[in-house]
Design an enzyme around this catalytic site. Sequence first.
Site, PDB file in Angstrom:
ATOM      1  N   GLY A  24      -9.083  15.668 -13.367  1.00 15.01           N
ATOM      2  CA  GLY A  24      -8.308  16.188 -14.481  1.00 15.01           C
ATOM      3  C   GLY A  24      -7.040  15.400 -14.742  1.00 15.01           C
ATOM      4  N   LYS A  95      -7.531  22.463 -16.113  1.00 15.77           N
ATOM      5  CA  LYS A  95      -7.175  23.808 -16.541  1.00 15.77           C
ATOM      6  C   LYS A  95      -8.134  24.778 -15.852  1.00 15.77           C
ATOM      7  CE  LYS A  95      -3.912  22.854 -19.542  1.00 15.77           C
ATOM      8  NZ  LYS A  95      -2.534  23.323 -19.294  1.00 15.77           N
ATOM      9  N   LYS A 202       2.800  32.535  -7.132  1.00 14.25           N
ATOM     10  CA  LYS A 202       2.857  31.563  -8.240  1.00 14.25           C
ATOM     11  C   LYS A 202       2.340  32.209  -9.522  1.00 14.25           C
ATOM     12  CE  LYS A 202       3.362  27.567 -10.283  1.00 14.25           C
ATOM     13  NZ  LYS A 202       2.372  26.560 -10.517  1.00 14.25           N
ATOM     14  N   ASN A 206       4.042  32.622 -13.273  1.00 14.97           N
ATOM     15  CA  ASN A 206       3.393  32.158 -14.501  1.00 14.97           C
ATOM     16  C   ASN A 206       3.126  33.316 -15.477  1.00 14.97           C
ATOM     17  OD1 ASN A 206       1.699  29.779 -12.522  1.00 14.97           O
ATOM     18  ND2 ASN A 206       3.178  29.279 -14.103  1.00 14.97           N
ATOM     19  N   ASN A 220      11.896  27.640 -20.851  1.00 17.44           N
ATOM     20  CA  ASN A 220      11.980  28.617 -19.762  1.00 17.44           C
ATOM     21  C   ASN A 220      13.367  29.246 -19.634  1.00 17.44           C
ATOM     22  OD1 ASN A 220       9.410  27.729 -19.367  1.00 17.44           O
ATOM     23  ND2 ASN A 220       9.745  26.792 -17.366  1.00 17.44           N
ATOM     24  N   ASN A 270      12.482  23.093 -19.291  1.00 14.20           N
ATOM     25  CA  ASN A 270      11.022  22.844 -19.393  1.00 14.20           C
ATOM     26  C   ASN A 270      10.392  23.667 -20.507  1.00 14.20           C
ATOM     27  OD1 ASN A 270      11.356  21.553 -16.975  1.00 14.20           O
ATOM     28  ND2 ASN A 270       9.601  22.519 -15.967  1.00 14.20           N
ATOM     29  N   SER A 273       3.773  25.266 -19.270  1.00 13.70           N
ATOM     30  CA  SER A 273       2.464  24.656 -19.558  1.00 13.70           C
ATOM     31  C   SER A 273       1.751  25.412 -20.675  1.00 13.70           C
ATOM     32  CB  SER A 273       1.606  24.632 -18.294  1.00 13.70           C
ATOM     33  OG  SER A 273       1.518  25.921 -17.727  1.00 13.70           O
TER      34      SER A 273
HETATM   35  O1  PAF Z   1       3.128  26.641 -15.868  1.00 18.58           O
HETATM   36  C1  PAF Z   1       4.282  26.163 -15.825  1.00 18.58           C
HETATM   37  O2  PAF Z   1       4.818  25.681 -16.815  1.00 18.58           O
HETATM   38  C2  PAF Z   1       5.055  26.178 -14.505  1.00 18.58           C
HETATM   39  O3  PAF Z   1       4.201  26.663 -13.514  1.00 18.58           O
HETATM   40  C3  PAF Z   1       6.376  26.949 -14.525  1.00 18.58           C
HETATM   41  C4  PAF Z   1       6.784  27.268 -13.106  1.00 18.58           C
HETATM   42  C5  PAF Z   1       6.314  28.224 -15.320  1.00 18.58           C
HETATM   43  C6  PAF Z   1       7.502  26.074 -15.019  1.00 18.58           C
HETATM   44  O4  PAF Z   1       7.373  25.688 -16.350  1.00 18.58           O
END
Ligand code: PAF
Length: 319
Positions: A24, A95, A202, A206, A220, A270, A273
């Site tokens: 990937g 994914k 985790k 998310n 974020n 960020n 994703s």
């Molecule tokens: O999926 C994501 O973007 C990351 O795992 C996180 C921790 C939310 C940071 O952007």
Amino acid sequence: MRLLGKTMLTEPCQAEQRQVVIIGPGAMGCLYAALLNRSRSVDVSLLDYHPQRAAQIQQQGVVVEAAEETYTVPVYCSADPGDFLVADLLIVFTKAYDTEAAIRRATPLVGSDTGVLTLQNGLGNYQILQQHVPKEQVLAGTTASGATLLGPGHIRQAGVAEIVLGSPVGNTELAHEVAEILQSASQTVKINDDVDAVLWRKALINCAINPLTALTRRRNGELLEITALRELMAQVAREVYAVASAAGINLGRYSPVEAVEQVCRATATNQSSMLQDILAGRQTEIEYLNGAVAEIAGQYDTAAPLCECLAALVQGINC
Ligand code: PAF
């Protein structure tokens, strides 16, 4: 072990180098292909399913825009599983909705000693791998590293963090061997025997951050600045924590709200994703995050109405 295509196209690899194949070439797959190959202590290649993209990455390498520099790492990339021999380590970075197809295609690369490690987002990935690979060869883990895909084989590196991994069936020997491969390539790795707790922690992050950023198109850190979003994010975090507890997952001494807010601060600039997926018109992983939590809640006679609602809203965006 040697990659068939690679020996034809580039310098033969050193016999003692461990062969790592990343499945990937998304943002995280490319990030780790570059980081591991740059260390020169392991030989890393990328397995794609898209021949044109694979050819482009094979030709240009992986281009990484990091804070201080932009660098290019040559990485062998092919969409033909027949170009690879058996790997020492396969890292699945597709994914979550592609896990099944990815591991089916990669079967020729899996030998009796190959470790197969998922570092994907979402719940249910290692269980899919276990249906195709002997359970004792499957490892699962997480990383808080971040990257944004700018184009094929071209990423912006957001930050590099430790990898936490473990064996769902208690194969600590394999967990140590794989940790050692990654450590030899300059990665910080921790082994945690309670891999389900690692994955749920985790997933909780998310589930609380990703759909809110995707629906509001905010970064974020902005989730902390808007009181209503901050409160909603806290409620989702508490809901996921409650479902994990109902499912018998022991998250330990852990404040879900503090954990989520800490990640928002650490990754403030960020795009999550899921927001990246929405902006690029791609399918999201919502079914393996909030959707999965809502489904698991049902299995344990409890409910996760916020997760169910967020899953429906995100699914509605790109339909
Ligand atoms: O999926 C994501 O973007 C990351 O795992 C996180 C921790 C939310 C940071 O952007």
